[in-house]
Design a protein around this motif. Structure first.
Motif, PDB file in Angstrom:
ATOM      1  N   SER A  50      45.066  48.822  37.030  1.00 35.10           N
ATOM      2  CA  SER A  50      44.161  48.055  36.160  1.00 35.10           C
ATOM      3  C   SER A  50      44.756  48.008  34.760  1.00 35.10           C
ATOM      4  O   SER A  50      45.187  49.036  34.215  1.00 35.10           O
ATOM      5  N   GLU A  51      44.755  46.829  34.167  1.00 35.90           N
ATOM      6  CA  GLU A  51      45.299  46.672  32.816  1.00 35.90           C
ATOM      7  C   GLU A  51      44.441  47.378  31.761  1.00 35.90           C
ATOM      8  O   GLU A  51      44.865  47.570  30.631  1.00 35.90           O
ATOM      9  N   LYS A  52      43.212  47.801  32.171  1.00 30.63           N
ATOM     10  CA  LYS A  52      42.355  48.510  31.213  1.00 30.63           C
ATOM     11  C   LYS A  52      42.747  49.987  31.108  1.00 30.63           C
ATOM     12  O   LYS A  52      42.463  50.623  30.103  1.00 30.63           O
ATOM     13  N   GLY A  71      38.055  46.480  43.743  1.00 37.55           N
ATOM     14  CA  GLY A  71      37.568  45.908  42.482  1.00 37.55           C
ATOM     15  C   GLY A  71      36.236  45.228  42.716  1.00 37.55           C
ATOM     16  O   GLY A  71      35.518  45.560  43.664  1.00 37.55           O
ATOM     17  N   SER A  72      35.913  44.259  41.866  1.00 32.71           N
ATOM     18  CA  SER A  72      34.614  43.586  41.974  1.00 32.71           C
ATOM     19  C   SER A  72      34.614  42.624  43.170  1.00 32.71           C
ATOM     20  O   SER A  72      35.667  42.128  43.585  1.00 32.71           O
ATOM     21  N   SER A  73      33.411  42.312  43.680  1.00 32.66           N
ATOM     22  CA  SER A  73      33.334  41.483  44.895  1.00 32.66           C
ATOM     23  C   SER A  73      33.869  40.059  44.723  1.00 32.66           C
ATOM     24  O   SER A  73      34.550  39.555  45.621  1.00 32.66           O
ATOM     25  N   THR A  81      22.016  42.500  40.945  1.00 34.00           N
ATOM     26  CA  THR A  81      23.342  42.425  40.310  1.00 34.00           C
ATOM     27  C   THR A  81      23.937  43.817  40.152  1.00 34.00           C
ATOM     28  O   THR A  81      23.221  44.763  39.827  1.00 34.00           O
ATOM     29  N   GLU A  82      25.238  43.928  40.363  1.00 29.39           N
ATOM     30  CA  GLU A  82      25.903  45.205  40.069  1.00 29.39           C
ATOM     31  C   GLU A  82      26.042  45.327  38.549  1.00 29.39           C
ATOM     32  O   GLU A  82      26.768  44.541  37.921  1.00 29.39           O
ATOM     33  N   ILE A  83      25.326  46.292  37.971  1.00 33.57           N
ATOM     34  CA  ILE A  83      25.353  46.432  36.498  1.00 33.57           C
ATOM     35  C   ILE A  83      26.584  47.223  36.067  1.00 33.57           C
ATOM     36  O   ILE A  83      27.182  46.961  35.042  1.00 33.57           O
TER      37      ILE A  83
END
Ligand code: NAD
Length: 489
Positions: A175-177, A225-227, A381-383
């Motif tokens: 991840s670039e973060k 990662g995210s869906s 929602t995924e918070i």
């Protein structure tokens, strides 16, 4: 400012890009380093190096290949404290959480060291007179691993130790973060003496990912990662004929029955919802109380949320660190407002907290939103922050129906003292990871990490025998030896 490098063909290389992102300590907002958004040509270079290395790496016996992993295990243990500190500084979680994450990474190395047994095939003698049939597992070639920000050490280890132990070579895109953790891990991999090109690291974001998905040399992709990104990667890599496994996002319900041990349940649910600042794909994000437990559980969880010590994850006594960045902080706070606008009651509102000494940090304190509407944004929602939505059901059947109406299926947990209720939940709940009186049902390295529904695209998961099957292709040999046959018959 330090600029991170890529690791290609056994050497650190400065990227040729002019495009760099800042890597920030989310607790202090201090600039830590700059990460290159590498070019597609650099991914191509890594793919060529990995492909060149594959020819000889796959011929090294598995018993020799795993010696590098034994060395890596020792090095990871020796550098445990430094690595944990690096995770905390760039990711925000507490030091204890970072140490736990590293332990999970090491356990995957340990399991992958069993490859000589795990990748064995099988055979049948005399499927017909004088004819035998053999199934062999062989490596695929070059494989790619794309990682998310929330477990910068652990998640690449769900894949790459198995991949290389099986004889593949690999390109990791961190991840670039949070790219510094993988830089340190790659330095340790380098110290094992692993042949050049077997593991490569290319930093970047979409350009590098797309180059990996499209590269003809790359045979398989493992993504977490995210869906929405998982779905995109699954489709694009599959269109290009690759084997793909994509673990996505989550919205994890925990169901609390009246017979649950209230003290234990509250502690475990609070740890699940607020641990890692809620940035776990196995974080509890929806508490479903059943029957008479509502009032008591509500009082107890309010107390737990208010008591949680929030601050810089490096400091002693801190139980919850920062969220990944200011953008994420703003997004979480805006979703809390949405929940209130939708009719949710903010029993504890963690927005805009004052964290003494860390005014520049990205903090949200634990938040509880009660009676949120089922079809509302907060319930669906995924918070990915320390926000626990609370809803109520009259019966266990109603609670299971609520669990199963979700489009997500990463984890579902039940808190009870009843074996019958636990068995019913385990049988009926539609999620890949189930917790019974457990708040973070994270599979050990020798079990697959089993998301369902929109939390997973693919069939074989990360870790364990699933990873071995994913990173190998089966070959069946049917053979007859005429002279042998004529002598015997
Ligand atoms: P993300 O989807 O934003 O990024 C994941 C990776 O994909 C990164 O390496 C990123 O560079 C790359 N990426 C992002 N957007 C892209 C695009 N448009 N095209 C190509 N590549 C792209 O996820 P994140 O914010 O880093 O991580 C948090 C998410 O990961 C959460 O949704 C969480 O639930 C999920 N997660 C899931 C699991 C699991 O096992 N199911 C485990 C950990 C995290």
């Amino acid at each position: 400012m330090k600029q991170l490098k890529n690791y290609i063909a056994g050497a650190w290389q400065q990227s040729k890009t002019t495009d760099y992102l800042e890597v920030i300590n989310p607790a202090t907002n201090a600039l830590l380093a700059e990460v290159p958004l590498s070019l597609a040509s650099e991914l191509d270079q890594a793919a060529t190096a990995a492909s060149d290395a594959f020819t000889s790496w796959r011929r090294i016996p598995p018993t020799e290949r795993i010696q590098y992993l034994f060395k890596l295990k020792t090095l990871l243990e020796e550098h445990r404290e430094d690595l944990a500190k690096t995770i905390t500084v760039e990711c925000g979680k507490t030091l204890k959480e970072s140490q736990g994450e590293l332990q999970r990474a090491i356990e995957n190395v340990e399991v992958a060291c069993g490859i000589p047994t795990l990748m064995q095939g099988y055979n049948s003698e005399d499927i017909s007179r004088g004819i035998d049939e053999i199934m062999i597992r062989q490596p695929l070639g070059v494989v790619g691993v794309i990682a998310p920000f929330n477990f910068p050490a652990m998640i690449p280890f769900w894949f790459f130790p198995y991949a290389i132990a099986c004889g593949n070579t690999c390109i990791i895109k961190p991840s670039e973060k949070v790219p510094q953790t993988m830089e340190k891990i790659m330095e340790l991999i380098d110290q094992t003496g692993l042949p050049a090109g077997v593991v490569n690291v290319v930093n970047g974001s979409k350009t590098v990912v797309d180059a990996l998905l499209d590269h003809p040399t790359v045979k398989a992709i493992s993504f977490v990662g995210s869906s929405p990104v998982a779905k995109y990667i699954y489709r694009r890599a599959a269109e290009n004929g690759k084997r793909v496994q994509c673990q996505g996002g989550a919205k994890n319900p925990v169901v609390i029955l009246p017979d649950a041990d209230l003290e234990m349940t509250t502690r475990i649910v609070a740890d699940s919802a607020f641990g890692c600042a809620g940035q776990r794909c196995l974080a509890a994000s929806l508490a479903i109380t059943v029957g008479s437990v509502k009032a008591n559980f509500t009082d107890a969880i309010v107390d737990a949320a208010q008591q949680r010590v929030v601050g810089n994850g490096l400091e002693d006594g801190v139980q919850m660190g920062a969220v990944i960045n200011q953008g994420s902080c703003d997004r979480i706070q805006s979703l809390i407002q949405t929940g209130i606008d939708e009719g949710g009651k903010p029993l504890v509102d963690g927005r805009n907290p004052q964290i003494p000494g860390y005014g520049q940090g990205s903090f949200v304190r634990p938040t509880l939103l009660q009676d949120i509407p089922l079809q509302g944004e907060v319930a669906t929602t995924e918070i990915f922050g320390p926000v626990l939505g609370m809803i109520h059901a009259d019966t266990l059947d109603d609670a299971i129906a609520l669990v199963n109406q979700s489009r997500w299926g990463n984890m579902a947990c039940l808190f009870t003292n009843s074996g019958a209720a636990a068995r019913k939940f385990r049988y009926e709940a539609e999620a890949g990871n189930i917790g019974i009186n457990i708040g973070v049902a994270a599979p050990m390295a020798f079990f697959p990490f089993s998301g369902w529904k929109e939390s997973f695209y693919g069939d074989l998961h990360g870790q364990s025998q699933h990873a071995v099957e994913f990173f190998t292709q089966t070959k069946v040999v049917v053979e007859r030896w005429p002279k042998e046959w004529s002598r015997q018959f």
